[in-house]
Design a protein around this motif. Structure first.
Motif, PDB file in Angstrom:
ATOM      1  N   VAL B 365     -40.637  -4.027 -30.801  1.00  0.00           N
ATOM      2  CA  VAL B 365     -39.389  -3.282 -30.774  1.00  0.00           C
ATOM      3  C   VAL B 365     -38.360  -3.201 -30.964  1.00  0.00           C
ATOM      4  O   VAL B 365     -37.593  -5.056 -30.681  1.00  0.00           O
ATOM      5  CB  VAL B 365     -39.483  -4.188 -28.637  1.00  0.00           C
ATOM      6  N   TRP B 366     -37.210  -2.185 -31.043  1.00  0.00           N
ATOM      7  CA  TRP B 366     -35.968  -2.608 -31.508  1.00  0.00           C
ATOM      8  C   TRP B 366     -35.006  -2.436 -30.098  1.00  0.00           C
ATOM      9  O   TRP B 366     -35.456  -2.299 -29.272  1.00  0.00           O
ATOM     10  CB  TRP B 366     -35.564  -1.316 -32.462  1.00  0.00           C
ATOM     11  N   SER B 367     -33.476  -3.121 -30.031  1.00  0.00           N
ATOM     12  CA  SER B 367     -33.431  -3.134 -29.027  1.00  0.00           C
ATOM     13  C   SER B 367     -31.523  -3.792 -29.869  1.00  0.00           C
ATOM     14  O   SER B 367     -30.888  -4.292 -30.597  1.00  0.00           O
ATOM     15  CB  SER B 367     -33.683  -4.005 -28.363  1.00  0.00           C
ATOM     16  N   ALA B 368     -30.620  -3.230 -28.824  1.00  0.00           N
ATOM     17  CA  ALA B 368     -29.372  -3.649 -29.028  1.00  0.00           C
ATOM     18  C   ALA B 368     -28.440  -4.755 -28.189  1.00  0.00           C
ATOM     19  O   ALA B 368     -27.705  -5.187 -28.069  1.00  0.00           O
ATOM     20  CB  ALA B 368     -28.122  -2.511 -28.307  1.00  0.00           C
ATOM     21  N   GLN B 369     -29.869  -5.104 -27.402  1.00  0.00           N
ATOM     22  CA  GLN B 369     -29.424  -6.438 -26.355  1.00  0.00           C
ATOM     23  C   GLN B 369     -28.439  -7.109 -26.618  1.00  0.00           C
ATOM     24  O   GLN B 369     -27.444  -8.101 -26.113  1.00  0.00           O
ATOM     25  CB  GLN B 369     -31.126  -6.737 -25.765  1.00  0.00           C
TER      26      GLN B 369
END
Lengths: 230, 588
Positions: B365-369
């Motif tokens: 899972v990729w994210s800019a979180q």
């Protein structure tokens, strides 16, 4: 071309060198040189490389490397130059390379030479345009100097020097790098303008053709104490 | 008009009343600059060393130390793990810097004819820009048992479904630290060597040797290396000194019980038990002795190598065709530089990974979180880092330009001694004088303030800015300046309108180098900031002890990004400014 009428060659506007001596690291390059360059005349200094011809010009315009020991006096139009910083000597110089500033346009190069006493952007611009027209380069203002031909660059360099309103002109082998066909034209162009402005002109060269074209007196510079006339 | 020419045979006489022909001195602002620069440099280092020396012998009135004695030293040598800490420092520091040097020599000897040799220059500058801490963090991401490399070959080749229990990072001998140091210092040493090669007519030497029948690698080692070494010696000593006393990389990659000596010393400095300050001061001096000893040994080894080398040279062995050396040099250099680049990739990946289970090779899972969640802390920290770097760089540029301009106007070049002075902050271990500097700063009420921070960064920024700018500044055709002066420009107008604009490219590059150095500073920020000022580097190092790789990656990424942007700007600005000036374009 306008402005080529001979100006008044009053003797008080001469460039006078008195008892010039140059030493570098204990070695004497020039000793006891006396020389008077009258206005409107081109005096040629000749001699093999390494005898201090260029250093002599550096001494006259005030940019001699501090590593040199120098003695003697330089006067121009009756004014003592010795000890003055180069920017206050009013001595123009042209080098073997045109040394147009590569980061400035042709107009900016020329404007760099115009004294600050010429005020106002419009008047300075007009000076530049006049100079370009006289150099046969009208409309070249925004050009990159790197895109000019050798002859064009040489003319811009000359006018940059003339726009600084010098009272004497030094020429440090300025034709050496031009090809033969061009050399003659540029040479005549430079000499004509120097004479027209009645500038005392000192030319350093080892090309005898330069000396012939200059037409003035010739001084042979060799090992110290042996200066001869040509 | 021959009559106007007179020839007098009398000897040259001094001009009556004329001052000596020096360019005018009145109002020349460059005159005091070299002395000012030296003072700014030597004052904190000298005072800092003194401020370390006195407590090391028991003198620190603020903490009740008023009797000189050997107490701190006895306490130091009684510390458990001291011997091991020194050993770890030696293994990682000497090992790392010698490895980097070996790769440089191998690569230059083996590959100097290859296209790679000419192309490598381009990637070196950005690699040089990456802060030490970021390289260490990226390398840890790469080689840890749960790192990228293990993931790439698991489980299909290794069968690992859980990270193996091997200490690849933080190993007890500091091998991972040594590797990190070698990877980080290689670009610097290569760049300095490339610079030196241009000064010794390497091509000519090689042609001569090759014509005498020497193989390419042997020819390089026998004719170029002896000429290049004197120019690379000081940079190598700086690398050696830095590697032996590095703190940020050692915290991230080195062992922790015990850590390397420098880390141990910093721990003592920050121990709540204030009496440990005395031990710390003694430890800092031991660190200084370690570096001095290592440099002394290096000088000795150099003599020995020179003696043996002479015999080898005179032996006349021609060497082979150089295929093996080429392959070895290529492998070593590309391997080390590849590790550096892969580290950066790992940082980028982790900063945008949200879920990344072992042994998956890529995040699921990729994210800019992570970025968004920490924005509130990231922005001010980045601003401080940027501002500090900018301030230190601008001050350094002004001082360096002043010194170099003074050199031009005075017509005198500083001798080799000045170069040693310049390298001083890079040779003296930071822990050895920063503690003293801090004591002084507290005394003067400067600690934690911008003055102390900028000044402490300046100590390390200035040498690099000088090294980057000196060569181009001295190489600029002096006749441009003379032409400008004869056109009526005073020395300052000539500087501002002619010399500096013509040097825009090297100026921008030197500024980028200085900025990158400042961004990477860990210990000076820690000490001068009194522990209260957070930069991306101090935060990244502090976070490296914690568990969340994603947050750590975000900080390391930003820490890398800032200098890289500076280098991009340094390329773009002159290119844009000179877009219509062919005479200033890079020869391609």
């Amino acid at each position: 071309m306008s402005g080529l009428a001979p100006a008044d060659p009053g003797p008080d506007r001469a460039l006078v060198l008195e008892g010039i001596g140059l030493r570098l690291g204990g070695r004497s390059l020039v000793e006891g040189l006396d020389l008077t360059v009258p206005p409107g005349e081109v005096v040629t200094l000749m001699g093999p490389s390494g005898v201090g011809k260029s250093s002599l010009l550096d001494f006259v315009c005030g940019t001699l490397d501090p590593a040199f020991e120098a003695s003697g006096r330089v006067r121009l139009a009756g004014r003592e130059l010795t000890g003055l910083p180069p920017e206050r000597r009013a001595v123009g110089i042209l080098f073997q390379d045109d040394l147009l500033f590569p980061h400035l346009s042709v107009a900016e190069n020329l404007a760099f030479g115009i004294p600050p006493s010429v005020r106002g952007r419009r008047r300075r611009r007009a000076r530049v345009a006049e100079a370009l027209a006289e150099a046969g380069l009208a409309g070249f203002e925004s050009r990159d100097p790197a895109t000019l031909s050798g002859g064009q660059r040489a003319r811009v360099a000359l006018f940059r020097t003339l726009l600084a309103e010098p009272r004497a002109l030094l020429l440090d082998e300025p034709f050496g790098k031009l090809d033969v066909a061009l050399r003659d034209r540029v040479r005549r162009f430079v000499f004509d303008h120097a004479r027209a402005r009645a500038l005392p002109t000192l030319l350093v060269t080892h090309d005898p053709a330069d000396a012939r074209a200059a037409g003035g007196p010739r001084v042979e510079l060799s090992t110290p104490g042996m200066q001869q006339f040509g | 008009m021959g009559a106007t020419l007179r020839r007098l045979s009398e000897p040259a006489r001094p001009a009556a009343g004329a001052p000596a022909l020096r360019l005018p001195g009145t109002g020349d602002w460059t005159r005091p600059v070299p002395a000012l620069t030296l003072t700014l440099f030597l004052l904190p280092i000298g005072a800092g060393l003194l401020g370390t020396l006195l407590p090391a012998f028991g003198w620190l009135p603020a903490l009740g130390g008023r009797a000189l004695g050997l107490g701190p030293w006895r306490a130091l040598f009684a510390e458990p793990g001291l011997g091991r800490a020194v050993l770890v420092s030696l293994v990682s520091g000497v090992g790392g810097s010698v490895a980097a040097l070996a790769v440089v020599v191998l690569f230059c000897a083996g590959c100097h004819r290859s296209r790679l040799f000419r192309r490598l220059r381009v990637v070196l500058a950005p690699l040089l820009a990456v802060p030490h801490a970021a390289v260490a963090i990226g390398l840890a991401f790469l080689i840890a048992p749960s790192g990228l490399l293990a993931r790439l070959v698991s489980p299909w080749a290794t069968g690992w479904t859980l990270p193996p229990d091997v200490a690849m990072v933080n190993d007890p001998w500091g091998l991972a630290l040594g590797l990190g140091l070698a990877v980080k210092e290689l670009p610097f040493l290569l760049l300095m060597t490339f610079g030196a090669l241009g000064q010794v007519q390497a091509a000519q030497r090689l042609r001569t040797a090759r014509a005498l029948g020497y193989g390419p690698a042997t020819a390089w080692l026998k004719t170029v290396l002896p000429a290049v070494w004197p120019l690379v010696r000081l940079p190598f000593y700086a690398v050696l000194a830095y590697s032996l006393s590095v703190v940020d990389m050692a915290i991230i990659l080195g062992p922790s019980t015990p850590p390397s000596l420098a880390v141990l010393v910093v721990r003592w400095f920050y121990d709540p038990d204030l009496s440990l300050r005395f031990v710390a001061a003694a430890g800092a001096l031991l660190q200084l002795a370690l570096v001095a000893g290592a440099i002394g040994l290096a000088a000795l080894a150099e003599r020995l190598a020179a003696r043996l080398g002479r015999r080898w040279l005179a032996g006349g062995g021609r060497g082979g065709g150089g295929r093996a050396a080429d392959l070895a040099g290529r492998t070593a250099a590309l391997g080390a530089l590849g590790l550096g680049l892969a580290s950066l990739l790992g940082i980028a990946l982790w900063s945008v990974a949200w879920r990344w289970r072992y042994p998956e090779a890529l995040p699921s899972v990729w994210s800019a979180q992570t970025w968004l969640r920490h924005l509130d802390a990231l922005l001010p920290t980045t601003a401080v880092t940027f501002g500090l770097g900018l301030a230190a760089t601008l001050v350094a540029l002004a001082l360096v330009v002043g010194c170099l301009e003074r050199e031009q106007r005075g017509g005198r070049r500083p001798g080799r001694g000045a170069l040693w002075l310049l390298y001083l902050p890079l040779l003296v271990p930071q822990v050895a004088f920063l503690f003293g500097v801090q004591v002084l700063a507290v005394r003067l009420g400067l600690d934690g303030g911008w003055l102390a921070l900028v000044w402490s960064h300046l100590l390390f920024v200035l040498p690099y800015v000088f090294l980057a700018l000196a060569e181009p500044y001295r190489a600029l055709d002096p006749r441009f300046g003379r032409a400008a002066r004869c056109l009526g420009a005073g020395p300052d107008r000539m500087l501002w309108r002619i010399r500096l604009p013509m040097l825009l490219r090297p100026l921008a590059f030197a500024a980028a180098v200085g900025f990158a150095v400042s961004v990477g500073q860990y210990l000076p920020t820690l000490f001068a900031g009194g522990g209260r000022v957070a930069t991306l580097t101090t935060e990244a190092v502090a976070l490296s002890a914690g568990g969340d790789r994603r947050v750590l990656a975000v900080y390391a990424f930003l820490q890398t990004l800032l200098p890289l942007l500076a280098f991009l700007a340094a390329l773009a600005l002159p290119a844009w400014r000179h877009r219509r000036r062919r005479g200033l374009r890079l020869p391609s």
